[in-house]
Each structure stands twice: as structure tokens, then as C-alpha cells.
Design a protein around this motif. Structure first.
Motif, PDB file in Angstrom:
ATOM      1  N   LEU A  15       1.075  -1.598   0.126  1.00 30.53           N
ATOM      2  CA  LEU A  15      -0.132  -0.296  -0.018  1.00 30.53           C
ATOM      3  C   LEU A  15       1.224   1.568   0.208  1.00 30.53           C
ATOM      4  O   LEU A  15       2.225   1.602   0.763  1.00 30.53           O
ATOM      5  CB  LEU A  15      -0.892  -0.323   1.061  1.00 30.53           C
ATOM      6  CG  LEU A  15      -1.936   1.012   1.404  1.00 30.53           C
ATOM      7  CD1 LEU A  15      -2.625   0.963   0.775  1.00 30.53           C
ATOM      8  CD2 LEU A  15      -2.600   1.028   2.904  1.00 30.53           C
ATOM      9  N   ASP A  16       0.276   2.267  -0.561  1.00 31.11           N
ATOM     10  CA  ASP A  16       1.241   3.364  -0.698  1.00 31.11           C
ATOM     11  C   ASP A  16       0.239   4.314  -0.404  1.00 31.11           C
ATOM     12  O   ASP A  16      -0.964   4.328  -0.449  1.00 31.11           O
ATOM     13  CB  ASP A  16       1.931   3.833  -1.953  1.00 31.11           C
ATOM     14  CG  ASP A  16       0.799   4.177  -2.725  1.00 31.11           C
ATOM     15  OD1 ASP A  16       0.509   5.154  -3.473  1.00 31.11           O
ATOM     16  OD2 ASP A  16       0.748   3.407  -4.195  1.00 31.11           O
ATOM     17  N   PRO A  17       1.219   6.187  -0.115  1.00 27.39           N
ATOM     18  CA  PRO A  17       0.296   6.988   0.547  1.00 27.39           C
ATOM     19  C   PRO A  17      -0.617   7.759  -0.065  1.00 27.39           C
ATOM     20  O   PRO A  17      -1.672   8.444   0.248  1.00 27.39           O
ATOM     21  CB  PRO A  17       0.684   7.813   1.016  1.00 27.39           C
ATOM     22  CG  PRO A  17       1.915   7.143   1.228  1.00 27.39           C
ATOM     23  CD  PRO A  17       2.114   6.186   0.309  1.00 27.39           C
ATOM     24  N   ASP A  18      -0.642   7.695  -1.810  1.00 27.55           N
ATOM     25  CA  ASP A  18      -2.145   8.106  -2.331  1.00 27.55           C
ATOM     26  C   ASP A  18      -2.837   6.513  -2.899  1.00 27.55           C
ATOM     27  O   ASP A  18      -3.746   7.029  -2.885  1.00 27.55           O
ATOM     28  CB  ASP A  18      -1.277   8.174  -4.038  1.00 27.55           C
ATOM     29  CG  ASP A  18      -0.036   9.161  -4.010  1.00 27.55           C
ATOM     30  OD1 ASP A  18       0.512  10.387  -3.037  1.00 27.55           O
ATOM     31  OD2 ASP A  18       0.835   9.059  -4.811  1.00 27.55           O
ATOM     32  N   ALA A  19      -2.091   5.552  -2.688  1.00 29.37           N
ATOM     33  CA  ALA A  19      -3.243   4.296  -3.221  1.00 29.37           C
ATOM     34  C   ALA A  19      -4.613   4.238  -1.932  1.00 29.37           C
ATOM     35  O   ALA A  19      -5.378   4.821  -1.706  1.00 29.37           O
ATOM     36  CB  ALA A  19      -2.826   3.332  -3.080  1.00 29.37           C
ATOM     37  N   ALA A  20      -3.871   4.983  -0.196  1.00 27.32           N
ATOM     38  CA  ALA A  20      -4.624   4.818   0.605  1.00 27.32           C
ATOM     39  C   ALA A  20      -5.660   5.617   0.589  1.00 27.32           C
ATOM     40  O   ALA A  20      -6.760   5.856   1.328  1.00 27.32           O
ATOM     41  CB  ALA A  20      -3.744   4.748   1.525  1.00 27.32           C
ATOM     42  N   LEU A  21      -5.376   7.070   0.266  1.00 25.32           N
ATOM     43  CA  LEU A  21      -6.281   8.045  -0.155  1.00 25.32           C
ATOM     44  C   LEU A  21      -7.511   7.971  -1.308  1.00 25.32           C
ATOM     45  O   LEU A  21      -8.162   8.612  -1.032  1.00 25.32           O
ATOM     46  CB  LEU A  21      -5.428  10.266  -0.506  1.00 25.32           C
ATOM     47  CG  LEU A  21      -4.610  10.671   0.696  1.00 25.32           C
ATOM     48  CD1 LEU A  21      -3.682  11.365  -0.190  1.00 25.32           C
ATOM     49  CD2 LEU A  21      -5.541  11.789   1.696  1.00 25.32           C
ATOM     50  N   ARG A  22      -6.652   7.336  -1.936  1.00 21.55           N
ATOM     51  CA  ARG A  22      -7.600   7.395  -3.181  1.00 21.55           C
ATOM     52  C   ARG A  22      -8.764   6.141  -3.018  1.00 21.55           C
ATOM     53  O   ARG A  22     -10.095   6.484  -3.172  1.00 21.55           O
ATOM     54  CB  ARG A  22      -7.168   6.245  -4.305  1.00 21.55           C
ATOM     55  CG  ARG A  22      -8.072   6.662  -5.600  1.00 21.55           C
ATOM     56  CD  ARG A  22      -6.951   5.837  -6.638  1.00 21.55           C
ATOM     57  NE  ARG A  22      -6.440   4.431  -6.580  1.00 21.55           N
ATOM     58  CZ  ARG A  22      -5.033   4.077  -6.472  1.00 21.55           C
ATOM     59  NH1 ARG A  22      -4.383   5.481  -6.142  1.00 21.55           N
ATOM     60  NH2 ARG A  22      -5.334   3.143  -6.543  1.00 21.55           N
ATOM     61  N   LEU A  23      -8.249   5.156  -2.677  1.00 18.83           N
ATOM     62  CA  LEU A  23      -9.452   4.183  -1.735  1.00 18.83           C
ATOM     63  C   LEU A  23      -9.954   5.160  -0.628  1.00 18.83           C
ATOM     64  O   LEU A  23     -11.251   4.295  -0.610  1.00 18.83           O
ATOM     65  CB  LEU A  23      -8.256   2.473  -1.442  1.00 18.83           C
ATOM     66  CG  LEU A  23      -7.408   2.306  -2.507  1.00 18.83           C
ATOM     67  CD1 LEU A  23      -6.508   1.384  -1.708  1.00 18.83           C
ATOM     68  CD2 LEU A  23      -8.744   1.754  -2.713  1.00 18.83           C
ATOM     69  N   THR A  24      -9.807   5.692   0.286  1.00 16.84           N
ATOM     70  CA  THR A  24     -10.371   5.737   1.575  1.00 16.84           C
ATOM     71  C   THR A  24     -11.898   6.920   0.553  1.00 16.84           C
ATOM     72  O   THR A  24     -12.946   7.143   0.805  1.00 16.84           O
ATOM     73  CB  THR A  24      -9.699   7.011   2.490  1.00 16.84           C
ATOM     74  OG1 THR A  24      -9.294   5.907   2.605  1.00 16.84           O
ATOM     75  CG2 THR A  24     -10.883   7.456   3.470  1.00 16.84           C
ATOM     76  N   ALA A  25     -11.281   7.862  -0.307  1.00  7.98           N
ATOM     77  CA  ALA A  25     -12.103   9.080  -0.313  1.00  7.98           C
ATOM     78  C   ALA A  25     -13.449   8.314  -1.980  1.00  7.98           C
ATOM     79  O   ALA A  25     -14.963   8.276  -1.605  1.00  7.98           O
ATOM     80  CB  ALA A  25     -11.417   9.748  -1.271  1.00  7.98           C
TER      81      ALA A  25
END
Length: 474
Positions: A15-25
Motif C-alpha cells: 500500500l502507498d499513501p496515494d492509494a490510501a487517499l484514493r481508496l478512502t475517498a
């Protein structure tokens, strides 16, 4: 190799930070509130008993909790895997929510505060040195007094790395250390055995616990309590004046009053304090604080488990009920601001309103004069277990060290004393408040809804008139 603690949360193959943001949104689109809570924790404990190392445990755990909130409905999913696939599967749980009425509040405010070190206490001191400390404490305790029959030492630490990712792009980080040392001593004399205990800890490194003066003091306190109990007599029973000692006896305040001031119980009307804001609930002079922003304390957090900075909350001021403890969900539904008290045991749980460090402010009375004023009754210096019924506020607490008060002075130590009462009433019976406020030394564990979190308590010497004491005297 990177020394950033967040490397335990984000990896190229996971997991990377950008993916965490996108998945949460994507997952929480249309929800009133919610977050992706990422956590890595390493913990260890050493148990030294009967003169040898009995247990040595080490474990790591990583995972996430995904929560969506719509109205009063919460959807929650968790997994012990930090990957895009696992978060997508968890997002399917959010389909139970109704996005048509979404009224999303703003993100938590930012904080520049840092209440504890980022350093990992587990890796800074070698395994052998930790075992040697336990052995050293054991030997020193046994050498103190020939009546020492058994010594138990527990040393424990944990280190937790946390990211809280919200659908609006807000991300909060925290790195939380926690250490603890417990010393328990059993003494024997003429066939009678009694126990004494002392524990301490907080959000700091092991160094403080390895200080010779610190662990020797723990031995002294535990041994003194055990020896006092050797001379204890059966506790009396009935309604009587009770003097509570400073520090750890604040656990009575935590159970009898603190839980009743948590927002969820009051929103639902199930607390004895529900609907009583602005009313007198305690004697004049009684001010109760919950403060999660005290540096290095066991119950402190730079941010709570929703990303809200912790703060000093005045719950009762001069006897008047001023506010409740709030997480984001209950604050929104009650039309107030979050107080930084949204807490969870770990990523496997959704947050709820919980105490941090809860204590009563000191007053103006001299502790010695309080004892003299009590005339006759009992002095409770230390407590063991206790329980409370939130709806009624009724509580029961067992004393681990207590004394008779006779003619305004400490008398014989007593054994088997329990304090029985109810939170809303006990605070109205406070007749004197000492000027010696002390916080506990870092051993509190608070249970609620199947979750346990570290907590702090505190109290000045307190005179309470007319508490029921359960005793064993014939």
C-alpha cells in the motif's frame, strides 16, 4: 534504509499513501463521516517469577479499520493486511449506508503538539538487559526483608505507528510509545501471607524504568504495602466517613463519574448524568478535568484515534456539570464540538468516546487537617478492582491498602474493605479537598464495550461523608 516509522504502513508491494487517499475517498463517498485507520504495533513483555524468567513474548501486528458513518449508522470493516485489495473488499461493507442524507462535518483541526517521543523503546535496549533488570529487581526485593516469600516482576512495552486517512484528503500521523513496570511482593509471617504491589509507566522510553532509584522505589512501595497488610485486621462495615488518598484512588472518580460523562451514554439518555448540563452534580469546590494533552502520561495522546487533537476538558466546574466527553459521531449528533476523546483499542475496533487522564483538581485543605476532621472512619490509600453501572452510577471498589481513622489519626490497617456508593451522590458528599493533587504513576487500563485502552487518573486527598463500607468484621 528509511528510518521513517511510516515505512511499516506503506510498502511498494502493499500500500502507498496515494492509494490510501484514493481508496478512502472512493469507499466513503457520500458518508457523513469516517476514516481509514492504519496501524502497525510491536509489543513485548517479560514475566519474572519464582526467581526465574517465566515468560518472554514479542509480537507485531499490522492492519486497518475502515469506518463509514451515516446518521447514527456505522459500517465498519477491518483486516490484518495492509493492501489495496483488502481495503477494496472492506469498502463493500459501506454499501449498507444511505448516502442521500450526507452532511459531512469538516476535518479535525491540525496540531503542532507532540506529547511523546517517536523513538521505538523496544529496539533501543537489548533483550538480555531487560531480562537482567527483572532479575536485579527480584534479587533486590528478596534481600530487603527475610519475610519476602515471592517476587513477581513484569516489564512491558509497545510501539505503535498510526495513520488516519479521511475521504476529504486529511491525513494525521502519530507514533506512540508505551512502557510499564510492575512489582508484586508476597510476604509471609507466622503462616500468614499478604501481598503488596506497585506499578508505573507512561508514554516514554525504557530508560526511566532502568533508573536504579525508580525501580528501587517500586520495590519499597510494594514491600511496605505487603508488610502493612500482615498487620491488618478485619474491616468494619456500615456507613462512615471515608478519606481517599491522593493519586491512584482517583480510579474511583474514573469509574463512578467519568464513564457517566461519556457522550454516547448521554446522547442515548442512559447515563445518570444525561440532560443535566448546567446543574449542580457535586459539592462546591469539586472540579473534574479530562486532559489527554499532558506530556508522556499513560492516558495521553497527541491526537485521538479519529485525528482530533486532545485537549483539556472541564467536565465539572465548582460542582456544576459543564460538558461531556465526545468523539466525532456523538459530537455531531449532539450539536457540539469533538473533544479529542475518540479512542479505540486498535485497528480492529471502531472508535467511541473514552477518557484519557481524568482527575479532580486540588483544593485548599491541608491533608493532615482533613484526617483530623474525619475523626473516625477509614482512610483508603490504594484500590484494586472496581465496577460501575452506568445507568444508575452505582459502584463497588475493593481497597488493597486501607486504615482505620481513630480520633483524627491513622489507626490499624484493615483488610477486606469495599467502598459502595453511586457516582452522582458521592460527589455531593465531598466535604474537604486537599491541596495535594497527584496523578497516578501510569498503570491504568480502562475497559468499555469490549475494548481496553490505557488511561490515567488523579485525585487530591478527599473527605467524603457517609460512604457505605463493606467489611468482614464480625
Amino acid at each position: 534504509m528509511s528510518t521513517d516509522p511510516r515505512r511499516f504502513l506503506y510498502r511498494p508491494d502493499g500500500l502507498d499513501p496515494d492509494a490510501a487517499l484514493r481508496l478512502t475517498a472512493d469507499a466513503l463517498k457520500g458518508c457523513d463521516d469516517g476514516e481509514l485507520y492504519l496501524q502497525y504495533t510491536a509489543s513485548e513483555s517479560f514475566g519474572f517469577d519464582d526467581g526465574r524468567l517465566k515468560t518472554a513474548d514479542f509480537n507485531t501486528q499490522a492492519g486497518f479499520g475502515l469506518r463509514g458513518v451515516s446518521g447514527e449508522t456505522t459500517a465498519f470493516a477491518q483486516a490484518n493486511e495492509l493492501s489495496e485489495g483488502a481495503i477494496r473488499r472492506a469498502a463493500e461493507t459501506m454499501a449498507v449506508l444511505d448516502p442521500s442524507r450526507a452532511q459531512r462535518p469538516g476535518p479535525p483541526r491540525r496540531t503542532n503538539a507532540k506529547l511523546y517521543t517517536d523513538a521505538d523503546p523496544l529496539s533501543l535496549i537489548p533483550f538480555a538487559k531487560k531480562v537482567a533488570l527483572c532479575q536485579q529487581i527480584d534479587a533486590a526485593a528478596r534481600a530487603r526483608d527475610p519475610r519476602v516469600a515471592q517476587v513477581s516482576v513484569m516489564l512491558a512495552g509497545s510501539w505503535s505507528v498510526i495513520d488516519i486517512v479521511r475521504p476529504d484528503g486529511f491525513v494525521a500521523h502519530d507514533v506512540r510509545p508505551l512502557v510499564r513496570l510492575n512489582v508484586q511482593i508476597v510476604v509471609e509471617q507466622n503462616g500468614r501471607r499478604e501481598t503488596g504491589y506497585h506499578g508505573l509507566g507512561g508514554r516514554y522510553l525504557y530508560d526511566d524504568l532502568f533508573d536504579e532509584a525508580t525501580w528501587n522505589r517500586a520495590i519499597d512501595i510494594a514491600l511496605a504495602q505487603a508488610l502493612v497488610n500482615l498487620d491488618s485486621v478485619a474491616a468494619p462495615a456500615g456507613e462512615m466517613t471515608v478519606v481517599l488518598g491522593p493519586g491512584w484512588p482517583g480510579v474511583l472518580l474514573h469509574e463512578a463519574v467519568g464513564h457517566g460523562l461519556e457522550g454516547d451514554f448521554n446522547r442515548k439518555g442512559t447515563s445518570a448524568f444525561s440532560g443535566r448540563l448546567g446543574e449542580r452534580v457535586a459539592a462546591p469546590g469539586v472540579t473534574v478535568i479530562d486532559d489527554g494533552a499532558i506530556g508522556a502520561r499513560r492516558g495521553s495522546l497527541t491526537i485521538d484515534d479519529e485525528g482530533t487533537p486532545t485537549q483539556r476538558n472541564v467536565l465539572i466546574e465548582d460542582g456544576i456539570l459543564k460538558s461531556y466527553i465526545q468523539d466525532r459521531l456523538n459530537a455531531r449528533l449532539m450539536g457540539v464540538a469533538p473533544t479529542g476523546n475518540g479512542r479505540r483499542e486498535n485497528f480492529s475496533y471502531a472508535p467511541m468516546p473514552r477518557m484519557t487522564n481524568t482527575f479532580m483538581l486540588g483544593g485548599k485543605d491541608d491533608p493532615g487537617e482533613i484526617l483530623a476532621r474525619a475523626k473516625n472512619g477509614i482512610y483508603a490509600k490504594s484500590f484494586g478492582g472496581g465496577q460501575v453501572d452506568i445507568t444508575s452510577g452505582k459502584f463497588v471498589f475493593s481497597c488493597t491498602e486501607a486504615y482505620r481513622i481513630e480520633n483524627g489519626r491513622l489507626g490499624a490497617p484493615i483488610k477486606g474493605a469495599t467502598l459502595i456508593g453511586d457516582g452522582p451522590t458521592v460527589l455531593t458528599k465531598v466535604a474537604a479537598i486537599g491541596d495535594d493533587l497527584a496523578l497516578d504513576e501510569g498503570i491504568g487500563i480502562c475497559g468499555k464495550g469490549g475494548q481496553s485502552v490505557p488511561a490515567g487518573v488523579g485525585l487530591p486527598t478527599l473527605l467524603v461523608e457517609g460512604l457505605t463500607v463493606g467489611g468482614t468484621a464480625a
